[in-house]
Scaffold this motif. Structure first.
Motif, PDB file in Angstrom:
ATOM      1  N   THR A  30      19.571 -70.147 -48.865  1.00 24.32           N
ATOM      2  CA  THR A  30      20.901 -69.835 -49.418  1.00 24.32           C
ATOM      3  C   THR A  30      21.583 -68.642 -48.772  1.00 24.32           C
ATOM      4  OG1 THR A  30      20.061 -68.274 -51.069  1.00 24.32           O
ATOM      5  CG2 THR A  30      20.065 -70.612 -51.685  1.00 24.32           C
ATOM      6  N   GLY A  31      20.820 -67.799 -48.109  1.00 24.35           N
ATOM      7  CA  GLY A  31      21.394 -66.558 -47.610  1.00 24.35           C
ATOM      8  C   GLY A  31      21.561 -65.512 -48.695  1.00 24.35           C
ATOM      9  N   LYS A  32      21.076 -65.822 -49.882  1.00 23.46           N
ATOM     10  CA  LYS A  32      21.196 -64.865 -50.989  1.00 23.46           C
ATOM     11  C   LYS A  32      19.868 -64.138 -51.176  1.00 23.46           C
ATOM     12  CE  LYS A  32      24.928 -67.053 -53.360  1.00 23.46           C
ATOM     13  NZ  LYS A  32      25.204 -68.475 -53.358  1.00 23.46           N
ATOM     14  N   ARG A  33      19.950 -62.829 -51.099  1.00 24.18           N
ATOM     15  CA  ARG A  33      18.745 -62.034 -51.316  1.00 24.18           C
ATOM     16  C   ARG A  33      18.785 -61.563 -52.751  1.00 24.18           C
ATOM     17  NH1 ARG A  33      13.862 -61.836 -49.324  1.00 24.18           N
ATOM     18  NH2 ARG A  33      14.767 -61.967 -47.234  1.00 24.18           N
ATOM     19  N   ILE A  34      18.043 -62.219 -53.572  1.00 19.76           N
ATOM     20  CA  ILE A  34      18.028 -61.864 -54.996  1.00 19.76           C
ATOM     21  C   ILE A  34      16.766 -61.060 -55.252  1.00 19.76           C
ATOM     22  CG2 ILE A  34      17.999 -62.778 -57.339  1.00 19.76           C
ATOM     23  CD1 ILE A  34      19.527 -65.246 -55.907  1.00 19.76           C
ATOM     24  N   ARG A  35      16.971 -59.837 -55.672  1.00 20.96           N
ATOM     25  CA  ARG A  35      15.839 -58.905 -55.787  1.00 20.96           C
ATOM     26  C   ARG A  35      15.366 -58.740 -57.226  1.00 20.96           C
ATOM     27  NH1 ARG A  35      19.509 -56.434 -52.091  1.00 20.96           N
ATOM     28  NH2 ARG A  35      18.766 -56.761 -49.954  1.00 20.96           N
ATOM     29  N   ASP A  36      16.056 -59.393 -58.142  1.00 18.41           N
ATOM     30  CA  ASP A  36      15.680 -59.263 -59.553  1.00 18.41           C
ATOM     31  C   ASP A  36      15.074 -60.574 -60.046  1.00 18.41           C
ATOM     32  OD1 ASP A  36      16.995 -56.927 -59.215  1.00 18.41           O
ATOM     33  OD2 ASP A  36      18.620 -57.335 -60.627  1.00 18.41           O
ATOM     34  N   LEU A  37      13.864 -60.495 -60.549  1.00 16.22           N
ATOM     35  CA  LEU A  37      13.223 -61.680 -61.145  1.00 16.22           C
ATOM     36  C   LEU A  37      13.547 -61.726 -62.627  1.00 16.22           C
ATOM     37  CD1 LEU A  37       9.633 -61.768 -59.585  1.00 16.22           C
ATOM     38  CD2 LEU A  37      11.716 -62.926 -58.816  1.00 16.22           C
ATOM     39  N   PRO A  38      13.667 -62.948 -63.157  1.00 21.33           N
ATOM     40  CA  PRO A  38      13.573 -64.238 -62.478  1.00 21.33           C
ATOM     41  C   PRO A  38      14.869 -64.591 -61.755  1.00 21.33           C
ATOM     42  CG  PRO A  38      14.036 -64.583 -64.795  1.00 21.33           C
ATOM     43  CD  PRO A  38      13.867 -63.108 -64.612  1.00 21.33           C
ATOM     44  N   ILE A  39      14.747 -65.451 -60.751  1.00 25.10           N
ATOM     45  CA  ILE A  39      15.908 -65.879 -59.968  1.00 25.10           C
ATOM     46  C   ILE A  39      16.514 -67.087 -60.678  1.00 25.10           C
ATOM     47  CG2 ILE A  39      16.708 -66.669 -57.716  1.00 25.10           C
ATOM     48  CD1 ILE A  39      14.287 -65.159 -56.511  1.00 25.10           C
ATOM     49  N   THR A  40      17.409 -66.786 -61.595  1.00 26.20           N
ATOM     50  CA  THR A  40      17.999 -67.845 -62.419  1.00 26.20           C
ATOM     51  C   THR A  40      19.267 -68.390 -61.756  1.00 26.20           C
ATOM     52  OG1 THR A  40      19.019 -66.062 -63.653  1.00 26.20           O
ATOM     53  CG2 THR A  40      17.071 -67.070 -64.621  1.00 26.20           C
ATOM     54  N   ILE A  41      19.740 -69.466 -62.315  1.00 27.51           N
ATOM     55  CA  ILE A  41      20.868 -70.191 -61.734  1.00 27.51           C
ATOM     56  C   ILE A  41      22.088 -69.288 -61.531  1.00 27.51           C
ATOM     57  CG2 ILE A  41      22.577 -71.979 -62.291  1.00 27.51           C
ATOM     58  CD1 ILE A  41      20.255 -73.615 -63.483  1.00 27.51           C
ATOM     59  N   GLU A  42      22.382 -68.450 -62.540  1.00 27.10           N
ATOM     60  CA  GLU A  42      23.605 -67.644 -62.405  1.00 27.10           C
ATOM     61  C   GLU A  42      23.508 -66.670 -61.243  1.00 27.10           C
ATOM     62  OE1 GLU A  42      21.533 -67.853 -64.964  1.00 27.10           O
ATOM     63  OE2 GLU A  42      21.690 -66.147 -66.344  1.00 27.10           O
ATOM     64  N   LYS A  43      22.296 -66.203 -60.951  1.00 31.49           N
ATOM     65  CA  LYS A  43      22.156 -65.305 -59.803  1.00 31.49           C
ATOM     66  C   LYS A  43      22.382 -66.074 -58.500  1.00 31.49           C
ATOM     67  CE  LYS A  43      18.896 -62.421 -62.334  1.00 31.49           C
ATOM     68  NZ  LYS A  43      17.476 -62.027 -62.471  1.00 31.49           N
ATOM     69  N   LEU A  44      21.914 -67.309 -58.486  1.00 34.00           N
ATOM     70  CA  LEU A  44      22.108 -68.130 -57.288  1.00 34.00           C
ATOM     71  C   LEU A  44      23.572 -68.491 -57.090  1.00 34.00           C
ATOM     72  CD1 LEU A  44      19.026 -70.430 -57.793  1.00 34.00           C
ATOM     73  CD2 LEU A  44      19.400 -68.927 -55.831  1.00 34.00           C
ATOM     74  N   MET A  45      24.325 -68.481 -58.197  1.00 31.74           N
ATOM     75  CA  MET A  45      25.728 -68.885 -58.107  1.00 31.74           C
ATOM     76  C   MET A  45      26.652 -67.738 -57.747  1.00 31.74           C
ATOM     77  SD  MET A  45      26.041 -71.452 -61.344  1.00 31.74           S
ATOM     78  CE  MET A  45      27.684 -72.042 -60.917  1.00 31.74           C
ATOM     79  N   GLU A  46      26.120 -66.530 -57.802  1.00 33.49           N
ATOM     80  CA  GLU A  46      26.999 -65.401 -57.469  1.00 33.49           C
ATOM     81  C   GLU A  46      27.453 -65.520 -56.033  1.00 33.49           C
ATOM     82  OE1 GLU A  46      24.897 -61.818 -58.452  1.00 33.49           O
ATOM     83  OE2 GLU A  46      24.968 -62.262 -60.592  1.00 33.49           O
ATOM     84  N   PRO A  47      28.709 -65.181 -55.774  1.00 39.40           N
ATOM     85  CA  PRO A  47      29.209 -65.350 -54.418  1.00 39.40           C
ATOM     86  C   PRO A  47      28.507 -64.400 -53.437  1.00 39.40           C
ATOM     87  CG  PRO A  47      30.948 -64.512 -55.877  1.00 39.40           C
ATOM     88  CD  PRO A  47      29.715 -64.677 -56.706  1.00 39.40           C
TER      89      PRO A  47
END
Lengths: 335, 174, 733
Positions: free
Chosen positions: C716-733
């Motif tokens: 995705t190119g999204k570096r999500i550093r906060d667990l859990p990686i939920t849908i809304e985090k994946l949807m952030e631009p």
């Protein structure tokens, strides 16, 4: 779980008479919602009337082509019923997307319609909840509201209606038969559930002591494709974050008739007439679906944690419409 | 047997007749006792487990009239006259049910606490021709049984292995 | 070591008990005259209990007593010492005072004749509270950092100046939400007083610890307390040390002179039965252009409750996972108004490895280097913290094997480049690791005239397969088949064994069992060489025990059961003990492995799933490859929950737990299970113990969440550093 009296009934009249108009009495069939909430001390009935012995366990096709479903037909029986699979695949898909095998084996058609919200503040007897305790306030409004509704909300309540089955019924269209102390009457499915407004405790149009006896589905749309898409955190056994049920019929690449209903995002099973209008007589193309999705969600109101549901619901709509159109095209192809 | 009418006042103990693992059994319970607690507390059939008490985990799965249900969400009084099968009734004549055998062979458990529920679901789905036999369908149908130890891979293998045994067993008889 | 049973696939010896419903979990115990306890939880998280309306509840059907601050007997706190094995999860005694420190803290316990009566009365009990303002919400809801813990710090070299000088560096903050163990069997206690003895059935990972803690709290001689736990519906750490429900139950049983059983509800279990605390971790890594680590800094904060200072040591992996001359860790602890946290599977390290392995991925990207190659370039050949060689490290083999089986060489490193229809594949990897620990242990073995062998140890089997590996050990060393070996575990009256925790039980227990087998055989030899015995006059040392029989050099052979029967003896027994020794000064012991994860991301509907996991794990010798593999596969399933689903939701306004059930707290379901390919390397670590086994319970969980996060970035190119990686985090631009 507090104590309560328990009575069985053998027919509808007996059940209604036993129940009376007492709002402390509850009908029980599958029990999957009721006993859950009694254990949480959220519902405190003084008496249960067991309706499992009522002769309401049949599914039959009426002379006018509609399908009449008895109140106590289980979700499993309904999902796998040959008539449902053949003529109402959207309903079958939605049912099978809900809950678990065991719960579907217990839960009944009418019980599913009467399912209560999963709002954690509703389910916590010590929290403020206008739906559970009118006037007590709404802890969800400024609390953790990730699972809450964005459509049909009021300043009193933002609780989501959790059913999958009802989404399919909202799209298909249905009539409920009700029987109570004042006799028998019918109500359109889409008029049955109420928006919270300033009386969130009034979830539906049932009068005291009334029982849902039958659910009669409208005749299916000729040649329609169907698709139910449920988006959630995990792959199964979870309530929807957003779901879309779509029925689409296509003639010469143009959408002839479309029905769209949404789950997981609204305070009641949400039929989107706005989206349907946007689809009508438009080409079956992604750009059309996107316009419909915009139209469906234009009045959505987010709260702190659930704003993502608006774009998520749009995505569910676009994909469900795409797949329903594919299904319609496949159905129309000569076999 | 036609079930008799049941009527109970709050706090009143009533008699419930049911058939558990083929045996007629009688319960004396108040109306707020769920089947799960009745099986465990009254009949001491403790193989059926409580994991959540709200239909959210599947550990309490038993068969009522041949269908897998969450016994934590069914009142005992609602089961008057019904046939109930628990994990204690899976084995016949000292012989493990093919599902039990397969769970042993495939190590389809760890702590074993969800296992009775898993097996009751598995046994029911293998008898239900409405549920397709492919892995994805089995996994979906078994998703009402949480295994926190995470032994799903072995559970799936066990279910599919038991299916082979049960199919060939049926063919052998025909 | 050539083995016949150890290292071979062995079905669980307790399997049939579990499959038929015969296994006696604590909740399954019913004794005559038994009462039911039901705790009453506070519905505020910060304040004071002002009043309880007891009288109406006492008048309810079946209610025998209601215990609360006003009438609870005076008891003593356990010193809660790990060294003295009386550690408890919460040192505060139940109903000690009227202060409320967290939502779900017990304010009373109802005791009634029937379960339903106790529950109904508990619901009916009206409590009045004074709610204090300023309940402190969870760590991740506040900017506060708590107090520094010097004891948790560590330093080598000069990481600050190395960081300043380095050409490539990253500096990021990672966070993990609090998690719940969600073990299937809730905490449960059955307490009975017989004369002046206390007998407790408890679902516990440590009968010995609870035994000693109970003795301290009730001020009793240890020999008057017994704790029993034959089967445990798992624990994952929250059943290591006793919780207040057990104390309240034992006290009620004493006061009432009747047995009392308390089984927590799931809601109570989640609120007050332990959790993995939230962590916030800042990682600063620096490397040269070739990817050699020049500096590592790991500054962590974890949370705990106001009643017990639990510390989740998240920083330690940063000191020893990779070779780097300059490294530092620091730790802060913040008290919050939540239930007390406790160890949860791979405690500390799984959280620390999450942050470290994500940071390594980010560093690899900054270096434009393959993330696997970065790990290889920083391979540690010795333990950097101790300066000792690893006893047996084969992480390079794990990397090679798992990468090959996964197909890593086909990875296109460009973000979002691997498409399949609506979906984008993401491939990520991470190192996994867990320390190998061992404790002192005792065991007893009996050779019996009926031809069976009994082995006993005061440890317990939480589902990892301890019954089976003990039986295998006995069968291996005696040649007696498994179906004639009886294993007794889960009783504090047995020779003291270890906690079932920290992946230590196997490595700790088996050497003691082996010593006991040998002692029993020695005893048998003495008997065999007595007067009027088959080997009268022979040198005991000249006899050999093989295949269940004693034999001399002339080929005379007598089965042990015949020998015992002939001597009119029911049995001979041997006591064994084992403890870590000088090898601890020669080597550092740790297990390593690698996870490779594929995720599938459907951006059109924001749907993500983990589709494939390929792992190679080196745990030394897998005593039972069946149960060991199951541990790793199960840990992968749990790791998916940690990565994508699991979060205890506390309302930040009042610190109350919102999702206290199996529906709203999301764990991995069967349908979420990916394709899993686990390989266990078989490299016995004989420096660690004679069986070469290092333990397997924790390691599989470490590295899964970061491998998922890294795969998500790749997709995705999204570096999500906060667990859990939920849908809304994946949807952030």
């Amino acid at each position: 779980m507090r104590t309560f009296a328990y009575r069985t009934a053998d027919d509808v009249t007996q059940a209604v008479t036993t129940h009376g108009a007492d709002d402390q009495v509850a009908y029980v069939a599958g029990g999957t919602t009721l006993l859950d909430l009694v254990k949480l001390d959220v519902m405190r009935p003084t008496q249960l009337v067991d309706i499992n012995r009522l002769p309401l366990g049949e599914v039959e096709t009426l002379d006018d082509g509609r399908l009449r479903i008895g109140a106590t037909v289980t979700n499993t029986e309904l999902a796998h019923h040959p008539e449902v699979k053949a003529r109402y695949p959207l309903l079958s898909q939605a049912l099978l997307a809900g809950a678990s095998t065991q719960l579907r084996n217990m839960a009944t058609t009418a019980g599913n319609i009467m399912q209560r919200t999963r709002c954690p503040y509703y389910r916590d007897a010590s929290a403020a909840c206008n739906r559970r305790e009118p006037g007590s306030g709404c802890d969800a409004m400024h609390g953790i509201n990730r699972m809450h509704a964005v459509l049909g909300v009021s300043d009193q309540c933002i609780a989501t209606h959790p059913s999958d089955m009802c989404i399919a019924m909202a799209a298909i269209g249905a009539t409920l038969t009700l029987e109570g102390p004042d006799g028998k009457r019918e109500i359109a499915f889409n008029d049955f559930h109420r928006l919270p407004g300033d009386q969130p405790e009034k979830e539906h149009e049932l009068r005291p002591g009334e029982l849902i006896t039958y659910i009669t589905l409208d005749t299916p749309i000729e040649g329609a494709g169907a698709y139910y898409l449920k988006l959630r955190d995990r792959a199964s056994y979870e309530f929807a974050l957003a779901s879309a049920g779509a029925l689409v019929s296509i003639q010469d690449g143009v959408i002839h008739e479309a029905r769209l209903a949404l789950g997981g995002v609204a305070t009641k099973p949400w039929r989107s007439h706005e989206a349907e209008q946007a689809l009508h007589n438009q080409p079956a193309a992604v750009s059309t679906f996107e316009m419909a999705a915009e139209a469906a969600m234009q009045d959505a109101v987010p709260h702190e944690h659930n704003a993502f549901k608006i774009p998520l619901a749009r995505q569910a709509i676009v994909r469900a419409l795409r797949e329903a159109c594919k299904d319609a095209e496949n159905a129309n192809e000569p076999r | 047997m036609e079930p008799s009418e049941t009527s109970a006042q709050a706090d009143e103990t009533v008699t419930v007749n049911l058939f558990v693992n083929g045996e007629p059994r009688q319960l004396q319970v108040t109306s707020n006792v769920v089947l799960l607690d009745a099986l465990r507390d009254e009949l001491h059939l403790t193989g059926t487990k409580k994991g959540c008490d709200h239909g959210q985990c599947g550990a309490c799965t038993v068969h009522v009239e041949g269908k897998a249900i969450n016994s934590c969400l069914r009142l005992a009084v609602m089961c008057e006259g019904q046939h109930i099968t628990t994990v204690e009734g899976l084995a016949r004549n000292g012989e493990l049910h093919p599902v039990q055998r397969a769970f042993l062979d495939h190590d389809a458990y760890q702590c074993g606490y969800c296992t009775p529920g898993q097996m009751m679901s598995a046994a029911a789905l293998l008898e239900d021709d409405r549920i397709a036999a492919d892995d994805a369908s089995v996994r979906e149908a078994m998703s009402g049984n949480i295994c926190r130890c995470g032994a799903y891979k072995n559970i799936l293998e066990a279910v599919q292995d038991a299916r082979q045994v049960m199919v060939s067993g049926t063919e052998g008889r025909s | 070591m050539d083995t016949q049973v150890i290292g071979h696939r062995t079905p669980r010896v307790d399997g049939e008990n579990k499959l038929t419903g015969r296994a006696d979990y604590t909740t399954d115990w019913y004794v005559d005259n038994m009462l039911h306890g039901y705790p009453v939880p506070a519905s505020i998280s910060h304040g004071t209990l002002e009043a309880l309306d007891i009288e109406p509840v006492l008048a309810m059907p079946g209610v025998v007593a209601v215990y609360h601050h006003g009438n609870f007997p005076k008891l003593y706190r356990s010193p809660s010492s790990q060294a003295h094995q009386d550690q408890v999860s919460e040192v505060r005694l139940p109903f000690e005072d009227e202060r409320i420190h967290y939502d779900g803290q017990y304010v009373a316990m109802v005791v009634a004749e029937r379960y339903e009566q106790a529950r109904a009365a508990a619901h009916a009990l009206q409590a009045r509270y004074h709610q204090d303002s300023g309940a402190r919400p969870g760590l991740l809801e506040t900017r506060e950092d708590g107090r520094p813990l010097e004891s948790e710090g560590g330093l080598r070299g000069d990481p600050d100046s190395a960081y300043e000088r380095a050409p490539v560096k990253i500096d990021h903050v990672y966070a993990i939400a609090p998690e719940s163990h969600m073990q299937m069997e809730m905490h449960a206690t059955l307490a009975q007083w017989r004369d002046d003895r206390l007998i407790v059935h408890e679902s516990t990972q440590g009968v010995v610890y609870q035994h000693k803690a109970m003795a301290r709290i009730f001020d009793m001689p240890e020999e008057k307390v017994e704790v029993i736990s034959h089967y445990i519906g798992s624990g994952f750490g929250n059943k290591l040390f006793m919780w207040p429900h057990a104390v309240a139950t034992a006290a009620a049983a004493r006061e009432l002179g009747r047995p009392v059983k308390t089984v927590l509800s799931r809601q109570q279990d989640m609120a007050s039965g332990g959790n993995r605390p939230a962590s916030r971790q800042r990682l600063r890594l620096a490397a040269d252009e070739q990817g050699r680590l020049l500096s590592m800094r790991h500054d962590s904060t974890t949370e705990t409750s106001f009643v017990h200072p639990y510390v989740d040591s998240v920083g330690t992996p940063t000191l020893n996972l990779y070779a780097c001359d300059n490294a530092a860790i620091s730790h802060h602890l913040l008290e919050v108004n939540h239930g007390t946290p406790c160890p949860m599977r791979a405690p500390g390290e799984v959280s620390g490895i999450y942050a470290l392995e994500c940071a390594m991925d980010e560093l690899a990207i900054a270096l434009d280097m393959d993330p696997l190659e970065l790990r290889r370039r920083n391979y540690s050949y010795e333990d950097p913290t101790k300066g000792l060689p690893w006893s047996s490290k084969h992480l390079d083999t794990c990397y090679d094997s798992a990468a090959r089986r996964f197909g890593w060489e086909r990875r296109d490193p460009r973000v979002g480049s691997m498409r399949e229809g609506d979906e984008i594949l993401g491939w990520g990897m991470a190192t996994s690791s867990w320390t190998a620990g061992r404790q002192p242990c005792m065991a007893r073995v009996e050779l019996r005239a009926d031809g069976t062998v009994m082995a006993a140890c005061g440890t317990q089997d939480i589902g990892t397969g301890t019954y089976t590996v003990v039986a295998q050990t006995v069968a291996e060393l005696t040649g007696v088949p498994l179906d004639r070996v009886e294993v007794r575990l889960g009783e504090s009256s047995l020779p003291a064994g270890p906690l079932s925790g920290g992946s230590m039980a196997t490595a700790t227990t088996l050497p003691a069992v082996a010593a006991a087998v040998r002692a029993a055989i020695d005893e048998l030899k003495e008997v065999a060489t007595d007067e009027d015995a088959p080997f009268t006059g022979a040198d005991p040392d000249g006899l050999a025990f093989r295949d269940g029989a004693l034999a001399d050099e002339q080929g005379k052979r007598v089965a042990f059961d015949d020998l015992l029967s002939g001597q009119k003896l029911g049995s001979v027994s041997g006591d064994g003990q084992a403890a870590p020794g000088d090898e601890q000064n020669q080597y550092s012991f740790r297990s390593f492995g690698a996870h490779f994860v594929e995720v599938r991301w459907d951006p059109g509907i924001s749907r993500l799933c983990v589709s494939r996991v390929v792992s190679s794990i080196d745990i030394g010798r897998a005593v039972n490859p069946v149960t060991a593999r199951n541990q790793v596969e199960g840990a992968i399933v749990m790791g998916i929950g940690m990565g994508l689903f699991e979060k205890l939701d506390y309302d930040p306004r009042d610190a109350r737990l919102i999702n206290n059930n199996y529906s709203d707290y999301i764990v991995t379901s069967h349908a979420d299970m990916p394709e899993i390919d686990v390989e266990l390397l078989d490299n016995p670590d004989y420096a660690f113990n004679e069986f070469g086994a290092r333990g397997v319970g924790e390691i599989g969980l470490t590295g899964i969440a970061p491998a998922i996060a890294n795969a998500i970035y790749h997709a995705t190119g999204k570096r999500i550093r906060d667990l859990p990686i939920t849908i809304e985090k994946l949807m952030e631009p």
